[in-house]
Design an enzyme around this catalytic site. Structure first.
Site, PDB file in Angstrom:
ATOM      1  N   PRO A   9       0.473  -1.198  -0.231  1.00  0.00           N
ATOM      2  CG  PRO A   9       0.263  -0.783   2.376  1.00  0.00           C
ATOM      3  CD  PRO A   9       0.611  -2.055   1.336  1.00  0.00           C
ATOM      4  CG  ASN A  10      -0.262   4.812   0.837  1.00  0.00           C
ATOM      5  OD1 ASN A  10      -0.988   4.623   0.640  1.00  0.00           O
ATOM      6  ND2 ASN A  10       0.177   3.365   2.532  1.00  0.00           N
ATOM      7  NE  ARG A  17       3.726   7.476   1.255  1.00  0.00           N
ATOM      8  CZ  ARG A  17       4.058   5.680   1.785  1.00  0.00           C
ATOM      9  NH1 ARG A  17       4.111   4.779   0.895  1.00  0.00           N
ATOM     10  NH2 ARG A  17       3.486   5.422   2.872  1.00  0.00           N
ATOM     11  CE1 TYR A  22       8.934   5.367   3.138  1.00  0.00           C
ATOM     12  CE2 TYR A  22       6.991   7.411   3.142  1.00  0.00           C
ATOM     13  CZ  TYR A  22       7.018   6.075   3.728  1.00  0.00           C
ATOM     14  OH  TYR A  22       7.325   5.810   4.496  1.00  0.00           O
ATOM     15  CG  ASN A  73       8.582  -1.922   0.446  1.00  0.00           C
ATOM     16  OD1 ASN A  73       7.557  -1.845   1.307  1.00  0.00           O
ATOM     17  ND2 ASN A  73       9.190  -0.589  -0.091  1.00  0.00           N
ATOM     18  CB  ALA A  76       1.951   0.541   6.201  1.00  0.00           C
ATOM     19  CD  GLU A  97      11.127  -6.836   5.977  1.00  0.00           C
ATOM     20  OE1 GLU A  97      10.997  -8.504   6.402  1.00  0.00           O
ATOM     21  OE2 GLU A  97      10.839  -5.875   6.400  1.00  0.00           O
ATOM     22  CG  HIS A  99      10.993  -2.011   4.761  1.00  0.00           C
ATOM     23  ND1 HIS A  99       9.799  -1.961   4.677  1.00  0.00           N
ATOM     24  CD2 HIS A  99      11.320  -3.078   4.867  1.00  0.00           C
ATOM     25  CE1 HIS A  99       9.378  -2.804   4.837  1.00  0.00           C
ATOM     26  NE2 HIS A  99      10.138  -3.248   5.450  1.00  0.00           N
ATOM     27  NE  ARG A 106       9.862   6.768   8.431  1.00  0.00           N
ATOM     28  CZ  ARG A 106       9.330   6.600   7.473  1.00  0.00           C
ATOM     29  NH1 ARG A 106       8.727   5.409   6.582  1.00  0.00           N
ATOM     30  NH2 ARG A 106       8.084   7.085   7.911  1.00  0.00           N
TER      31      ARG A 106
HETATM   32  C1  DQA Z   1       7.744   1.460   4.013  1.00  0.00           C
HETATM   33  C2  DQA Z   1       7.880   1.362   5.310  1.00  0.00           C
HETATM   34  C3  DQA Z   1       6.957   1.169   6.185  1.00  0.00           C
HETATM   35  O1  DQA Z   1       7.050   1.706   7.274  1.00  0.00           O
HETATM   36  C4  DQA Z   1       5.738   2.362   5.768  1.00  0.00           C
HETATM   37  O2  DQA Z   1       4.464   2.237   5.663  1.00  0.00           O
HETATM   38  C5  DQA Z   1       5.938   2.237   4.102  1.00  0.00           C
HETATM   39  C6  DQA Z   1       7.249   2.285   3.066  1.00  0.00           C
HETATM   40  C7  DQA Z   1       9.822   0.931   3.329  1.00  0.00           C
HETATM   41  O3  DQA Z   1       9.657   1.311   2.273  1.00  0.00           O
HETATM   42  O4  DQA Z   1       9.787   1.904   3.230  1.00  0.00           O
HETATM   43  O5  DQA Z   1       4.791   2.427   3.054  1.00  0.00           O
HETATM   44  O6  DQA Z   1       7.817  -0.229   3.643  1.00  0.00           O
END
Ligand code: DQA
Length: 146
Positions: A9-10, A17, A22, A73, A76, A97, A99, A106
């Site tokens: 998501p997102n 963002r 990011y 990835n 959240a 994984e 990020h 964070r």
């Molecule tokens: C994320 C880190 C997560 O905590 C966050 O909710 C994201 C992006 C990252 O790529 O740094 O949406 O996965």
């Protein structure tokens, strides 16, 4: 070798963002760089992004059989989705994984990952480059096995 790259998501909003966390690349740009790297390494990549937990689970279930490994990835969902953890465990495929941000520096809730103990590696804080690093690592990891 076929590598499935999943974004949660997102992550479709990358570029809009918080760039301090990011970076400025869009997901399309990141995927294009991954595609180029995959061509260099002689591997196949397929991409999937969804804002929906169930859609990610469906894709893991449907594509696992045709994939050798996974880069994920989960956004959240990383921090609380035991359903995605179960789905990725059920694929029995090695995965990394990723990020973009350094989740360990964070908020407290981002320090926990449901993939702990399952992921072959975790790459954090390298922005879009983290996906390229994951690809390289997986190719190394899987070629050792042969
Ligand atoms: C994320 C880190 C997560 O905590 C966050 O909710 C994201 C992006 C990252 O790529 O740094 O949406 O996965």
């Amino acid at each position: 070798m076929k590598i499935l790259v999943i974004n949660g998501p997102n992550l479709n909003m990358l570029g809009k963002r918080d760039s301090s966390q990011y970076g400025t690349e869009t997901l399309a740009q990141i995927e294009e760089n991954v595609r180029k790297k995959a061509a260099d390494l002689g591997v196949e990549v397929s991409f999937f992004q969804s804002n929906h937990e169930g859609a990610i689970i469906d894709r893991l279930q449907s594509d696992a059989g045709a994939s050798d490994c996974i880069v994920i990835n989960a956004g959240a969902f990383t921090h609380f989705s035991y359903a995605i953890r179960d789905a990725i465990a059920d694929t029995k495929l090695p995965f990394i994984e990723v990020h973009l941000s350094n989740v360990h520096e964070r908020e407290e809730f981002r320090h926990k990952s449901v993939f702990e103990g399952l992921a072959a590696e975790v790459i954090v804080g390298h922005r879009g480059k983290g996906y390229i690093m994951a690809l390289e690592r997986l190719v190394k990891l899987l070629s050792k096995k042969d």
